[in-house]
Write a protein that holds these residues in place. Structure first.
Motif, short mmCIF file in Angstrom:
data_model
loop_
_atom_site.label_atom_id
_atom_site.label_comp_id
_atom_site.label_asym_id
_atom_site.label_seq_id
_atom_site.Cartn_x
_atom_site.Cartn_y
_atom_site.Cartn_z
N UNK A 14 0.83 -1.21 0.00
CA UNK A 14 0.00 0.00 0.00
C UNK A 14 0.86 1.25 0.00
N UNK A 15 1.87 1.29 0.87
CA UNK A 15 2.73 2.47 0.95
C UNK A 15 3.47 2.70 -0.35
N UNK A 16 4.02 1.62 -0.93
CA UNK A 16 4.76 1.75 -2.18
C UNK A 16 3.84 2.16 -3.33
N UNK A 17 2.63 1.64 -3.34
CA UNK A 17 1.68 1.99 -4.40
C UNK A 17 1.26 3.45 -4.29
N UNK A 18 1.02 3.90 -3.08
CA UNK A 18 0.66 5.30 -2.89
C UNK A 18 1.82 6.21 -3.28
N UNK A 91 -6.21 -2.33 -8.27
CA UNK A 91 -7.23 -3.12 -8.95
C UNK A 91 -8.54 -3.16 -8.17
N UNK A 92 -8.45 -3.18 -6.85
CA UNK A 92 -9.67 -3.22 -6.03
C UNK A 92 -10.45 -1.92 -6.19
N UNK A 414 -6.02 -1.15 -2.76
CA UNK A 414 -4.79 -1.70 -3.34
C UNK A 414 -5.05 -3.10 -3.88
N UNK A 415 -4.36 -3.44 -4.96
CA UNK A 415 -4.49 -4.77 -5.56
C UNK A 415 -4.14 -5.84 -4.53
N UNK A 416 -5.05 -6.75 -4.24
CA UNK A 416 -4.80 -7.72 -3.16
C UNK A 416 -3.65 -8.68 -3.47
N UNK A 422 7.11 -6.61 -5.77
CA UNK A 422 6.60 -6.05 -7.02
C UNK A 422 6.36 -4.55 -6.90
N UNK A 423 5.77 -4.13 -5.78
CA UNK A 423 5.47 -2.72 -5.59
C UNK A 423 6.75 -1.90 -5.49
#
Length: 485
Positions: A14-18, A91-92, A414-416, A422-423
Protein backbone atom coordinates in the motif's frame (compact mmCIF):
# COMPACT_ATOMS: atom_id res chain seq x y z
CA UNK A 1 16.53 -15.37 -0.75
CA UNK A 2 19.15 -12.62 -0.87
CA UNK A 3 19.27 -9.84 1.68
CA UNK A 4 18.06 -7.35 -0.95
CA UNK A 5 15.19 -9.63 -1.90
CA UNK A 6 14.20 -10.03 1.73
CA UNK A 7 14.23 -6.25 2.20
CA UNK A 8 12.03 -5.75 -0.87
CA UNK A 9 9.58 -8.36 0.37
CA UNK A 10 9.12 -6.36 3.58
CA UNK A 11 7.94 -3.27 1.72
CA UNK A 12 4.30 -2.42 2.39
CA UNK A 13 2.47 -2.73 -0.98
CA UNK A 14 0.00 0.00 0.00
CA UNK A 15 2.73 2.47 0.95
CA UNK A 16 4.76 1.75 -2.18
CA UNK A 17 1.68 1.99 -4.40
CA UNK A 18 0.66 5.30 -2.89
CA UNK A 19 4.20 6.61 -3.26
CA UNK A 20 4.33 5.49 -6.90
CA UNK A 21 1.02 7.09 -7.80
CA UNK A 22 1.88 10.22 -5.84
CA UNK A 23 5.23 10.56 -7.62
CA UNK A 24 3.65 9.92 -11.01
CA UNK A 25 0.89 12.47 -10.54
CA UNK A 26 3.32 15.05 -9.13
CA UNK A 27 5.28 14.93 -12.38
CA UNK A 28 2.28 14.60 -14.69
CA UNK A 29 0.32 17.46 -13.19
CA UNK A 30 3.10 19.90 -14.05
CA UNK A 31 2.91 18.99 -17.75
CA UNK A 32 -0.89 18.92 -17.66
CA UNK A 33 -0.97 22.39 -16.11
CA UNK A 34 1.51 23.62 -18.70
CA UNK A 35 -0.84 22.50 -21.50
CA UNK A 36 -3.97 23.95 -19.89
CA UNK A 37 -2.33 27.27 -19.08
CA UNK A 38 -0.26 27.73 -22.23
CA UNK A 39 -2.91 26.88 -24.84
CA UNK A 40 -4.89 30.15 -24.42
CA UNK A 41 -1.69 32.18 -24.74
CA UNK A 42 -0.83 30.38 -27.99
CA UNK A 43 -4.31 31.11 -29.33
CA UNK A 44 -3.83 34.78 -28.39
CA UNK A 45 -0.39 35.02 -30.05
CA UNK A 46 -1.77 33.28 -33.14
CA UNK A 47 -4.69 35.72 -33.33
CA UNK A 48 -2.36 38.71 -33.00
CA UNK A 49 -0.01 37.29 -35.62
CA UNK A 50 -2.83 36.82 -38.14
CA UNK A 51 -4.64 40.08 -37.38
CA UNK A 52 -1.54 42.32 -37.39
CA UNK A 53 0.98 40.43 -39.52
CA UNK A 54 3.72 41.48 -37.11
CA UNK A 55 6.85 39.38 -36.79
CA UNK A 56 6.98 39.70 -33.02
CA UNK A 57 3.79 37.65 -32.64
CA UNK A 58 5.10 35.03 -35.07
CA UNK A 59 8.16 34.68 -32.87
CA UNK A 60 6.10 34.32 -29.69
CA UNK A 61 3.64 31.89 -31.26
CA UNK A 62 6.41 29.71 -32.69
CA UNK A 63 8.46 29.63 -29.48
CA UNK A 64 5.61 28.79 -27.14
CA UNK A 65 4.08 26.26 -29.53
CA UNK A 66 7.35 24.32 -29.37
CA UNK A 67 7.31 24.47 -25.56
CA UNK A 68 3.69 23.33 -25.62
CA UNK A 69 4.57 20.41 -27.89
CA UNK A 70 7.35 19.29 -25.52
CA UNK A 71 4.99 19.50 -22.57
CA UNK A 72 2.22 17.69 -24.47
CA UNK A 73 4.51 14.77 -25.31
CA UNK A 74 5.76 14.49 -21.74
CA UNK A 75 2.25 14.92 -20.37
CA UNK A 76 1.05 12.06 -22.55
CA UNK A 77 3.94 9.78 -21.66
CA UNK A 78 3.61 10.47 -17.93
CA UNK A 79 -0.20 10.36 -17.95
CA UNK A 80 -0.88 7.06 -19.68
CA UNK A 81 0.79 4.98 -16.92
CA UNK A 82 -1.59 6.52 -14.38
CA UNK A 83 -4.49 4.65 -15.94
CA UNK A 84 -2.44 1.45 -15.97
CA UNK A 85 -1.74 1.85 -12.26
CA UNK A 86 -5.46 1.58 -11.60
CA UNK A 87 -5.12 -1.99 -12.80
CA UNK A 88 -1.67 -2.93 -11.51
CA UNK A 89 -1.60 -1.23 -8.10
CA UNK A 90 -5.23 -0.33 -7.38
CA UNK A 91 -7.23 -3.12 -8.95
CA UNK A 92 -9.67 -3.22 -6.03
CA UNK A 93 -10.43 0.47 -6.58
CA UNK A 94 -11.00 -0.11 -10.29
CA UNK A 95 -13.35 -2.98 -9.60
CA UNK A 96 -15.19 -1.03 -6.91
CA UNK A 97 -15.75 2.22 -8.85
CA UNK A 98 -14.99 1.33 -12.46
CA UNK A 99 -18.49 2.16 -13.65
CA UNK A 100 -18.12 5.72 -12.36
CA UNK A 101 -14.57 6.47 -13.48
CA UNK A 102 -14.51 4.56 -16.77
CA UNK A 103 -16.84 6.87 -18.70
CA UNK A 104 -15.12 10.19 -17.92
CA UNK A 105 -11.68 8.71 -18.60
CA UNK A 106 -12.91 7.43 -21.97
CA UNK A 107 -14.41 10.83 -22.76
CA UNK A 108 -11.08 12.44 -21.88
CA UNK A 109 -9.30 10.25 -24.42
CA UNK A 110 -11.73 10.40 -27.33
CA UNK A 111 -13.24 13.85 -26.83
CA UNK A 112 -10.25 15.83 -25.60
CA UNK A 113 -6.88 14.12 -26.13
CA UNK A 114 -7.38 13.33 -29.82
CA UNK A 115 -8.74 16.84 -30.46
CA UNK A 116 -5.68 18.37 -28.85
CA UNK A 117 -3.23 16.01 -30.57
CA UNK A 118 -4.65 16.38 -34.09
CA UNK A 119 -4.75 20.16 -34.15
CA UNK A 120 -1.39 20.48 -32.40
CA UNK A 121 0.01 18.85 -35.53
CA UNK A 122 -1.56 21.63 -37.58
CA UNK A 123 -0.02 24.25 -35.29
CA UNK A 124 3.42 22.68 -35.60
CA UNK A 125 3.51 21.89 -39.32
CA UNK A 126 0.62 23.67 -41.02
CA UNK A 127 1.37 27.38 -40.91
CA UNK A 128 2.20 27.51 -44.61
CA UNK A 129 -0.22 24.74 -45.58
CA UNK A 130 -3.58 25.97 -44.29
CA UNK A 131 -5.42 29.27 -44.38
CA UNK A 132 -5.10 31.85 -41.64
CA UNK A 133 -8.64 31.11 -40.49
CA UNK A 134 -7.96 27.36 -40.30
CA UNK A 135 -4.71 27.95 -38.45
CA UNK A 136 -6.36 30.24 -35.89
CA UNK A 137 -9.17 27.70 -35.52
CA UNK A 138 -6.58 25.00 -34.84
CA UNK A 139 -5.06 27.04 -32.01
CA UNK A 140 -8.50 27.50 -30.46
CA UNK A 141 -9.32 23.78 -30.79
CA UNK A 142 -6.01 22.86 -29.14
CA UNK A 143 -6.96 25.08 -26.21
CA UNK A 144 -10.45 23.55 -26.13
CA UNK A 145 -8.95 20.06 -26.11
CA UNK A 146 -6.62 20.91 -23.23
CA UNK A 147 -9.44 22.38 -21.14
CA UNK A 148 -11.80 19.50 -21.94
CA UNK A 149 -9.10 17.04 -20.92
CA UNK A 150 -8.76 18.78 -17.56
CA UNK A 151 -12.55 18.82 -17.18
CA UNK A 152 -13.02 15.06 -17.53
CA UNK A 153 -10.09 14.22 -15.28
CA UNK A 154 -11.46 16.53 -12.62
CA UNK A 155 -14.91 14.97 -13.02
CA UNK A 156 -13.35 11.71 -11.80
CA UNK A 157 -11.44 13.31 -8.94
CA UNK A 158 -14.38 15.46 -7.86
CA UNK A 159 -16.56 12.34 -7.63
CA UNK A 160 -13.93 10.67 -5.45
CA UNK A 161 -13.99 13.72 -3.16
CA UNK A 162 -17.79 14.11 -2.99
CA UNK A 163 -19.39 10.97 -4.43
CA UNK A 164 -23.04 10.99 -5.46
CA UNK A 165 -25.33 9.58 -8.15
CA UNK A 166 -24.63 5.95 -7.21
CA UNK A 167 -25.79 3.03 -5.16
CA UNK A 168 -23.85 0.15 -3.62
CA UNK A 169 -24.70 -3.27 -5.03
CA UNK A 170 -23.37 -6.80 -4.64
CA UNK A 171 -21.72 -8.30 -7.72
CA UNK A 172 -19.76 -11.52 -7.67
CA UNK A 173 -19.58 -11.47 -3.91
CA UNK A 174 -18.12 -7.95 -3.85
CA UNK A 175 -19.71 -4.61 -3.05
CA UNK A 176 -19.30 -2.21 -5.95
CA UNK A 177 -20.58 1.20 -7.00
CA UNK A 178 -23.33 1.28 -9.61
CA UNK A 179 -24.20 4.58 -11.26
CA UNK A 180 -27.85 5.57 -10.91
CA UNK A 181 -27.77 9.11 -12.29
CA UNK A 182 -24.93 10.07 -14.69
CA UNK A 183 -25.59 13.81 -14.48
CA UNK A 184 -25.59 13.77 -10.69
CA UNK A 185 -22.50 11.55 -10.62
CA UNK A 186 -20.53 13.67 -13.09
CA UNK A 187 -21.58 17.10 -11.79
CA UNK A 188 -20.78 16.72 -8.12
CA UNK A 189 -20.64 19.58 -5.58
CA UNK A 190 -16.83 19.60 -5.87
CA UNK A 191 -16.56 19.79 -9.67
CA UNK A 192 -17.03 23.52 -10.26
CA UNK A 193 -14.81 24.48 -7.32
CA UNK A 194 -12.00 22.17 -8.34
CA UNK A 195 -12.18 22.90 -12.06
CA UNK A 196 -12.13 26.69 -11.68
CA UNK A 197 -9.36 26.54 -9.09
CA UNK A 198 -7.24 24.17 -11.16
CA UNK A 199 -7.59 25.91 -14.52
CA UNK A 200 -6.94 29.32 -12.98
CA UNK A 201 -3.88 27.87 -11.23
CA UNK A 202 -2.64 26.64 -14.61
CA UNK A 203 -3.14 30.09 -16.17
CA UNK A 204 -1.37 31.70 -13.22
CA UNK A 205 1.54 29.26 -13.42
CA UNK A 206 2.03 29.75 -17.14
CA UNK A 207 1.71 33.54 -16.94
CA UNK A 208 4.48 33.51 -14.33
CA UNK A 209 6.55 31.21 -16.52
CA UNK A 210 6.11 33.49 -19.55
CA UNK A 211 6.91 36.53 -17.41
CA UNK A 212 10.09 34.87 -16.14
CA UNK A 213 11.22 33.85 -19.62
CA UNK A 214 10.33 37.27 -21.04
CA UNK A 215 12.25 38.96 -18.22
CA UNK A 216 15.27 36.84 -19.12
CA UNK A 217 15.20 37.91 -22.75
CA UNK A 218 14.36 41.55 -21.96
CA UNK A 219 17.32 41.60 -19.57
CA UNK A 220 19.46 40.39 -22.46
CA UNK A 221 18.03 43.04 -24.80
CA UNK A 222 15.63 45.75 -23.64
CA UNK A 223 14.79 46.42 -27.31
CA UNK A 224 13.37 42.95 -28.03
CA UNK A 225 9.85 43.74 -29.23
CA UNK A 226 8.44 40.19 -28.93
CA UNK A 227 9.51 39.71 -25.34
CA UNK A 228 8.58 43.23 -24.23
CA UNK A 229 5.04 42.45 -25.36
CA UNK A 230 5.11 39.01 -23.72
CA UNK A 231 6.24 40.60 -20.46
CA UNK A 232 3.43 43.16 -20.53
CA UNK A 233 0.72 40.61 -21.25
CA UNK A 234 1.97 38.03 -18.76
CA UNK A 235 2.26 40.38 -15.76
CA UNK A 236 -1.30 41.61 -16.33
CA UNK A 237 -2.60 38.03 -16.51
CA UNK A 238 -0.49 37.15 -13.45
CA UNK A 239 -1.99 40.03 -11.46
CA UNK A 240 -5.57 39.09 -12.36
CA UNK A 241 -5.25 35.33 -11.88
CA UNK A 242 -3.28 35.55 -8.63
CA UNK A 243 -5.81 37.86 -6.97
CA UNK A 244 -8.70 35.73 -8.22
CA UNK A 245 -7.00 32.54 -7.00
CA UNK A 246 -6.77 33.79 -3.43
CA UNK A 247 -10.38 35.02 -3.41
CA UNK A 248 -11.67 31.81 -4.97
CA UNK A 249 -9.47 29.69 -2.70
CA UNK A 250 -10.98 31.34 0.36
CA UNK A 251 -14.49 30.47 -0.87
CA UNK A 252 -13.35 26.96 -1.87
CA UNK A 253 -12.07 26.38 1.66
CA UNK A 254 -15.55 26.92 3.08
CA UNK A 255 -16.88 24.30 0.69
CA UNK A 256 -14.26 21.90 2.07
CA UNK A 257 -15.37 22.71 5.61
CA UNK A 258 -18.93 21.68 4.69
CA UNK A 259 -18.06 18.55 2.69
CA UNK A 260 -14.75 17.26 4.15
CA UNK A 261 -14.37 18.63 7.69
CA UNK A 262 -11.57 16.18 8.52
CA UNK A 263 -9.50 17.54 5.63
CA UNK A 264 -9.99 21.09 6.92
CA UNK A 265 -8.99 19.95 10.42
CA UNK A 266 -5.77 18.53 8.96
CA UNK A 267 -5.16 21.73 6.97
CA UNK A 268 -5.35 23.72 10.20
CA UNK A 269 -3.80 21.12 12.54
CA UNK A 270 -7.03 21.31 14.57
CA UNK A 271 -6.91 18.31 16.90
CA UNK A 272 -9.67 19.40 19.24
CA UNK A 273 -13.08 20.79 18.39
CA UNK A 274 -13.02 24.44 19.32
CA UNK A 275 -15.20 27.50 19.18
CA UNK A 276 -13.24 30.56 18.13
CA UNK A 277 -10.37 28.45 16.77
CA UNK A 278 -7.06 30.18 16.00
CA UNK A 279 -5.28 29.96 12.66
CA UNK A 280 -1.81 28.45 13.05
CA UNK A 281 0.69 30.24 10.85
CA UNK A 282 3.33 27.70 11.86
CA UNK A 283 3.06 24.69 14.16
CA UNK A 284 5.54 22.09 15.39
CA UNK A 285 5.22 19.16 17.83
CA UNK A 286 6.84 19.87 21.16
CA UNK A 287 8.19 16.33 21.45
CA UNK A 288 10.41 14.64 18.88
CA UNK A 289 8.49 11.37 19.17
CA UNK A 290 5.32 13.17 18.09
CA UNK A 291 6.69 14.30 14.73
CA UNK A 292 5.16 11.31 12.93
CA UNK A 293 2.06 11.07 15.12
CA UNK A 294 -0.91 12.50 13.16
CA UNK A 295 -2.87 12.99 16.37
CA UNK A 296 -0.15 14.67 18.43
CA UNK A 297 -1.86 17.54 20.23
CA UNK A 298 1.02 19.29 22.00
CA UNK A 299 2.07 21.91 19.47
CA UNK A 300 4.27 24.96 19.55
CA UNK A 301 2.62 27.44 17.23
CA UNK A 302 2.36 31.03 16.11
CA UNK A 303 -1.33 31.69 15.60
CA UNK A 304 -3.90 34.37 14.78
CA UNK A 305 -6.77 34.16 17.30
CA UNK A 306 -10.22 33.29 15.90
CA UNK A 307 -8.96 33.30 12.32
CA UNK A 308 -9.58 29.57 11.60
CA UNK A 309 -13.19 30.02 12.69
CA UNK A 310 -13.53 33.09 10.50
CA UNK A 311 -11.97 31.25 7.54
CA UNK A 312 -14.39 28.37 7.97
CA UNK A 313 -17.55 30.45 8.31
CA UNK A 314 -17.37 33.62 6.24
CA UNK A 315 -16.22 35.79 9.10
CA UNK A 316 -17.81 34.44 12.29
CA UNK A 317 -15.04 34.50 14.95
CA UNK A 318 -17.07 32.22 17.24
CA UNK A 319 -17.78 29.49 14.68
CA UNK A 320 -17.02 25.91 15.70
CA UNK A 321 -14.14 24.17 13.97
CA UNK A 322 -14.39 20.40 14.23
CA UNK A 323 -11.17 18.76 15.36
CA UNK A 324 -9.63 15.44 14.38
CA UNK A 325 -10.71 14.00 17.71
CA UNK A 326 -14.28 13.76 16.39
CA UNK A 327 -13.45 11.31 13.60
CA UNK A 328 -13.23 7.63 14.53
CA UNK A 329 -10.80 6.86 11.75
CA UNK A 330 -7.13 7.32 11.01
CA UNK A 331 -6.27 10.96 10.39
CA UNK A 332 -4.49 12.18 7.28
CA UNK A 333 -0.75 12.84 7.71
CA UNK A 334 -1.39 16.21 9.30
CA UNK A 335 2.09 17.68 8.93
CA UNK A 336 2.12 17.05 5.16
CA UNK A 337 -1.33 18.57 4.64
CA UNK A 338 -0.69 21.47 7.03
CA UNK A 339 2.60 22.53 5.44
CA UNK A 340 1.46 21.87 1.88
CA UNK A 341 -1.48 24.21 2.44
CA UNK A 342 0.73 26.93 3.91
CA UNK A 343 3.27 26.60 1.14
CA UNK A 344 0.51 26.98 -1.45
CA UNK A 345 -0.99 30.01 0.31
CA UNK A 346 2.38 31.71 0.85
CA UNK A 347 3.24 31.30 -2.81
CA UNK A 348 -0.18 32.66 -3.74
CA UNK A 349 0.47 35.95 -1.93
CA UNK A 350 3.95 36.13 -3.44
CA UNK A 351 2.40 35.85 -6.90
CA UNK A 352 0.01 38.69 -6.08
CA UNK A 353 2.97 40.86 -5.07
CA UNK A 354 4.85 40.11 -8.30
CA UNK A 355 1.77 40.68 -10.46
CA UNK A 356 0.69 43.96 -8.87
CA UNK A 357 4.27 45.21 -8.82
CA UNK A 358 4.47 44.40 -12.53
CA UNK A 359 1.25 46.26 -13.31
CA UNK A 360 2.53 49.26 -11.35
CA UNK A 361 5.78 49.26 -13.34
CA UNK A 362 3.83 48.77 -16.57
CA UNK A 363 1.71 51.85 -15.87
CA UNK A 364 4.84 53.86 -15.10
CA UNK A 365 6.48 52.61 -18.31
CA UNK A 366 9.38 51.06 -16.37
CA UNK A 367 8.42 47.40 -16.73
CA UNK A 368 11.37 46.48 -18.95
CA UNK A 369 13.94 48.42 -16.93
CA UNK A 370 16.55 46.19 -15.36
CA UNK A 371 16.11 45.78 -11.63
CA UNK A 372 14.85 43.57 -8.85
CA UNK A 373 11.46 42.97 -10.41
CA UNK A 374 12.94 41.31 -13.49
CA UNK A 375 15.33 39.31 -11.32
CA UNK A 376 12.51 38.07 -9.11
CA UNK A 377 10.34 37.17 -12.10
CA UNK A 378 13.18 35.06 -13.50
CA UNK A 379 13.77 33.36 -10.14
CA UNK A 380 10.04 32.76 -9.62
CA UNK A 381 9.29 31.39 -13.11
CA UNK A 382 8.75 27.73 -12.01
CA UNK A 383 7.07 28.52 -8.68
CA UNK A 384 3.54 28.48 -10.05
CA UNK A 385 3.91 24.78 -10.79
CA UNK A 386 5.31 24.24 -7.30
CA UNK A 387 2.13 25.79 -5.95
CA UNK A 388 0.03 23.50 -8.17
CA UNK A 389 1.79 20.41 -6.83
CA UNK A 390 1.36 21.42 -3.20
CA UNK A 391 -2.27 22.30 -3.82
CA UNK A 392 -2.79 18.85 -5.26
CA UNK A 393 -1.19 17.35 -2.14
CA UNK A 394 -3.73 19.18 0.00
CA UNK A 395 -6.58 17.83 -2.12
CA UNK A 396 -5.35 14.25 -2.32
CA UNK A 397 -3.40 13.58 0.87
CA UNK A 398 -5.96 15.53 2.86
CA UNK A 399 -8.62 13.01 1.76
CA UNK A 400 -6.76 10.10 3.29
CA UNK A 401 -7.38 7.46 4.49
CA UNK A 402 -10.14 7.39 1.86
CA UNK A 403 -9.70 6.66 -1.82
CA UNK A 404 -13.38 7.44 -2.36
CA UNK A 405 -14.58 9.68 0.44
CA UNK A 406 -16.56 7.70 3.04
CA UNK A 407 -16.91 4.72 0.66
CA UNK A 408 -13.55 2.99 0.16
CA UNK A 409 -10.39 3.15 2.23
CA UNK A 410 -7.06 3.34 0.43
CA UNK A 411 -5.98 0.17 2.22
CA UNK A 412 -8.94 -1.60 0.62
CA UNK A 413 -8.24 -0.14 -2.83
CA UNK A 414 -4.79 -1.70 -3.34
CA UNK A 415 -4.49 -4.77 -5.56
CA UNK A 416 -4.80 -7.72 -3.16
CA UNK A 417 -2.32 -9.88 -5.08
CA UNK A 418 0.39 -7.22 -5.21
CA UNK A 419 3.52 -8.16 -3.28
CA UNK A 420 5.96 -5.85 -1.55
CA UNK A 421 8.71 -6.85 -3.97
CA UNK A 422 6.60 -6.05 -7.02
CA UNK A 423 5.47 -2.72 -5.59
CA UNK A 424 9.01 -1.69 -4.61
CA UNK A 425 10.50 -2.59 -8.00
CA UNK A 426 7.70 -0.80 -9.81
CA UNK A 427 8.17 2.31 -7.68
CA UNK A 428 11.92 2.33 -8.34
CA UNK A 429 11.37 1.98 -12.09
CA UNK A 430 8.87 4.84 -12.14
CA UNK A 431 11.18 7.15 -10.20
CA UNK A 432 14.10 6.52 -12.54
CA UNK A 433 12.01 6.67 -15.73
CA UNK A 434 10.25 9.91 -14.80
CA UNK A 435 13.53 11.55 -13.76
CA UNK A 436 14.93 10.71 -17.18
CA UNK A 437 11.87 12.25 -18.84
CA UNK A 438 12.15 15.39 -16.70
CA UNK A 439 15.80 15.71 -17.71
CA UNK A 440 14.84 15.31 -21.37
CA UNK A 441 12.19 18.00 -21.10
CA UNK A 442 14.54 20.43 -19.38
CA UNK A 443 17.20 19.77 -22.02
CA UNK A 444 14.68 20.54 -24.76
CA UNK A 445 13.58 23.77 -23.08
CA UNK A 446 17.22 24.76 -22.55
CA UNK A 447 17.88 24.29 -26.27
CA UNK A 448 14.87 26.46 -27.16
CA UNK A 449 15.98 29.18 -24.74
CA UNK A 450 19.52 29.21 -26.09
CA UNK A 451 18.28 29.36 -29.68
CA UNK A 452 15.94 32.26 -28.90
CA UNK A 453 18.66 34.05 -26.91
CA UNK A 454 20.91 33.96 -29.97
CA UNK A 455 18.17 35.64 -31.98
CA UNK A 456 17.46 38.24 -29.31
CA UNK A 457 21.09 39.23 -28.84
CA UNK A 458 21.89 39.10 -32.56
CA UNK A 459 19.92 42.31 -33.02
CA UNK A 460 18.11 41.22 -36.17
CA UNK A 461 15.61 43.79 -37.46
CA UNK A 462 12.61 41.57 -36.86
CA UNK A 463 13.59 41.04 -33.22
CA UNK A 464 14.21 44.71 -32.53
CA UNK A 465 11.53 46.51 -34.51
CA UNK A 466 8.39 47.37 -32.59
CA UNK A 467 5.89 48.82 -35.06
CA UNK A 468 4.30 52.18 -34.35
CA UNK A 469 0.74 51.28 -33.41
CA UNK A 470 -1.09 54.58 -33.35
CA UNK A 471 -0.88 58.37 -33.29
CA UNK A 472 -0.19 58.44 -29.54
CA UNK A 473 2.89 56.30 -30.05
CA UNK A 474 4.06 58.57 -32.88
CA UNK A 475 3.67 61.59 -30.61
CA UNK A 476 5.54 59.85 -27.79
CA UNK A 477 8.38 58.93 -30.12
CA UNK A 478 8.64 62.48 -31.41
CA UNK A 479 8.62 63.98 -27.92
CA UNK A 480 11.51 61.75 -26.88
CA UNK A 481 13.74 62.84 -29.70
CA UNK A 482 13.04 59.77 -31.80
CA UNK A 483 14.02 57.23 -29.11
CA UNK A 484 11.92 54.08 -28.79
CA UNK A 485 9.45 54.61 -25.96
Amino acid sequence: MTLAGAALALVDPELASRAQFGWSISVHIVFASLSVGLAPFIAYFTYKEISTGEERFTRLRAFWTKVFALGFVLGTVTGIPLSFQFGTNFAAFSEFSGQLIGGPLAFETFMAFFLEAIFLGVLLFGRERVSDRAYLGSSILVALGAWLSAFWIIVVNAWMQTPQGYELVEKGGMTVVEMTDPMTAFFTPRLAWMYVHMTNAALLSVSLLIAGVAAYFVWASEDSAPWKHALRVSVVVLAVTSVFQVIHGDMYTRHIVDTQPMKFAAMEAAYQTQQGAPLHLVAFPRNLQDVFDPRAEELWSISIPYMASMLASMGDPEAVVHGLEEFDIESPPVAVVFWSFRTMVTLGFWFIALGLWGVYRYRRDTLVDRGWHLKLLMASAPLGFVGVVFGWYVAEIGRQPWTVQDLQLTSDAVSPALTGTEAALSLSAFVVLYLVMIAGFLAGVKWLLEDELDRVTAGSPESLAEPVADADTVSSTTDNGGDDA
